[in-house]
Design an enzyme around this catalytic site. Sequence first.
Site, mmCIF file in Angstrom:
data_model
loop_
_atom_site.group_PDB
_atom_site.id
_atom_site.type_symbol
_atom_site.label_atom_id
_atom_site.label_comp_id
_atom_site.label_asym_id
_atom_site.label_seq_id
_atom_site.Cartn_x
_atom_site.Cartn_y
_atom_site.Cartn_z
ATOM 1 C CG ASP A 19 54.902 57.937 -44.022
ATOM 2 O OD1 ASP A 19 56.034 58.436 -44.233
ATOM 3 O OD2 ASP A 19 54.337 57.992 -42.921
ATOM 4 N N GLY A 20 57.233 56.360 -45.743
ATOM 5 C CA GLY A 20 58.216 55.330 -45.408
ATOM 6 C C GLY A 20 59.444 55.276 -46.298
ATOM 7 C CG ASN A 21 59.571 57.353 -50.035
ATOM 8 O OD1 ASN A 21 58.934 56.311 -50.179
ATOM 9 N ND2 ASN A 21 59.278 58.467 -50.687
ATOM 10 N NE ARG A 23 59.332 55.526 -41.207
ATOM 11 C CZ ARG A 23 58.016 55.403 -41.096
ATOM 12 N NH1 ARG A 23 57.517 54.501 -40.275
ATOM 13 N NH2 ARG A 23 57.215 56.167 -41.794
ATOM 14 C CG HIS A 36 62.527 60.879 -50.998
ATOM 15 N ND1 HIS A 36 61.418 60.568 -50.263
ATOM 16 C CD2 HIS A 36 63.285 61.675 -50.198
ATOM 17 C CE1 HIS A 36 61.484 61.155 -49.068
ATOM 18 N NE2 HIS A 36 62.617 61.831 -49.006
ATOM 19 C CB SER A 64 52.576 68.001 -46.608
ATOM 20 O OG SER A 64 53.626 68.177 -45.683
ATOM 21 C CB THR A 65 52.010 73.308 -46.567
ATOM 22 O OG1 THR A 65 51.234 72.692 -45.540
ATOM 23 C CG2 THR A 65 51.114 73.592 -47.744
ATOM 24 C CG LEU A 130 44.693 56.928 -63.290
ATOM 25 C CD1 LEU A 130 43.746 56.254 -62.283
ATOM 26 C CD2 LEU A 130 46.122 56.394 -63.075
HETATM 27 C C1 FPP Z 1 57.211 60.230 -47.028
HETATM 28 O O1 FPP Z 1 58.254 59.360 -46.656
HETATM 29 C C2 FPP Z 1 57.398 60.606 -48.401
HETATM 30 C C3 FPP Z 1 57.527 61.885 -48.832
HETATM 31 C C4 FPP Z 1 57.479 63.058 -47.953
HETATM 32 C C5 FPP Z 1 57.763 62.174 -50.241
HETATM 33 C C6 FPP Z 1 57.040 61.315 -51.234
HETATM 34 C C7 FPP Z 1 57.699 61.524 -52.513
HETATM 35 C C8 FPP Z 1 57.942 60.599 -53.451
HETATM 36 C C9 FPP Z 1 57.427 59.223 -53.399
HETATM 37 C C10 FPP Z 1 58.794 60.922 -54.640
HETATM 38 C C11 FPP Z 1 58.634 62.259 -55.258
HETATM 39 C C12 FPP Z 1 57.330 62.434 -55.917
HETATM 40 C C13 FPP Z 1 57.123 62.640 -57.245
HETATM 41 C C14 FPP Z 1 55.737 62.806 -57.725
HETATM 42 C C15 FPP Z 1 58.168 62.692 -58.235
HETATM 43 P P1 FPP Z 1 59.301 59.853 -45.560
HETATM 44 O O2 FPP Z 1 60.494 60.364 -46.245
HETATM 45 O O3 FPP Z 1 58.637 60.793 -44.627
HETATM 46 O O4 FPP Z 1 59.606 58.483 -44.867
HETATM 47 P P2 FPP Z 1 59.986 58.276 -43.342
HETATM 48 O O5 FPP Z 1 58.752 58.575 -42.547
HETATM 49 O O6 FPP Z 1 60.374 56.838 -43.317
HETATM 50 O O7 FPP Z 1 61.137 59.195 -43.031
#
Ligand code: FPP
Length: 246
Positions: A19-21, A23, A36, A64-65, A130
Amino acid sequence: MQSEITSRNDKLHVGIIMDGNGRWATRRGLSRVRGHEAGVETIRRIVETAPKQGIGTLTLYAFSTDNWRRPKAEVAALMTLLRFYLASEVQSLVRNGVRLTVIGRRDRLPEGIATAITRAEAATADGGALHLRIAVDYSARDAILNAAAKAAALTSLTREAFSQLVTGEAGLRDVDLIIRTSGEKRLSDFLLWEGAYAELHFTERMWPEFEASDLTEALAAFHNRERRFGGLQAILPGEVPSLSRV
Ligand code: FPP
């Protein structure tokens, strides 16, 4: 193959809610998609370090769904990243003995991705260092519901058999530790069955800035906890009780 499963199962199963990409990116004046992309770099780092840190199975929550409710452009970018990851990463996963499987629904993914997943799973099937599980279009409640629908046709059912229906894997080790980055403290429909006794670790770090040392720290905290699985005596990581004995 059986001995590979056994030896991998002696090692920890860790789940991560990445989580947190968004922000992380917004705070830097970057687009959420850039966040992301940086998140994918973190996946590479963590997949590389995980086996060296005693992890045999790593389950990452990628989509997630409920994430379908995000803006179309962001969903499309996430799907493109997944497609790119599958295409670009397979060789390195094979080289490093990583077996990749994808959990979640496949029927709603954009064209070609389901095929790319099947190919990547086949190409990495022999990986023994792994087991990397990526959750895409995933909901733990849906996984349990689908398993219950299949179980309805059976006359007898054990926890192990139901577990196989939920996870799609025979003998998958229960999740020992669930990590969530970005300071949020919820499970968000992730690994609700296999994580019944998981220890939880929440860190303020945003996923793009999560380092191998943060994983080391989470594991150190985990090893300091006393896991009793409902009993009175501490149980060591190598002695996790089977489902039927919990
Ligand atoms: C949550 O951060 C992150 C996600 C919903 C996506 C996670 C995906 C990746 C790390 C990359 C794609 C994956 C693969 C396997 C190629 P958020 O965007 O909800 O962050 P926020 O809460 O700060 O808005």
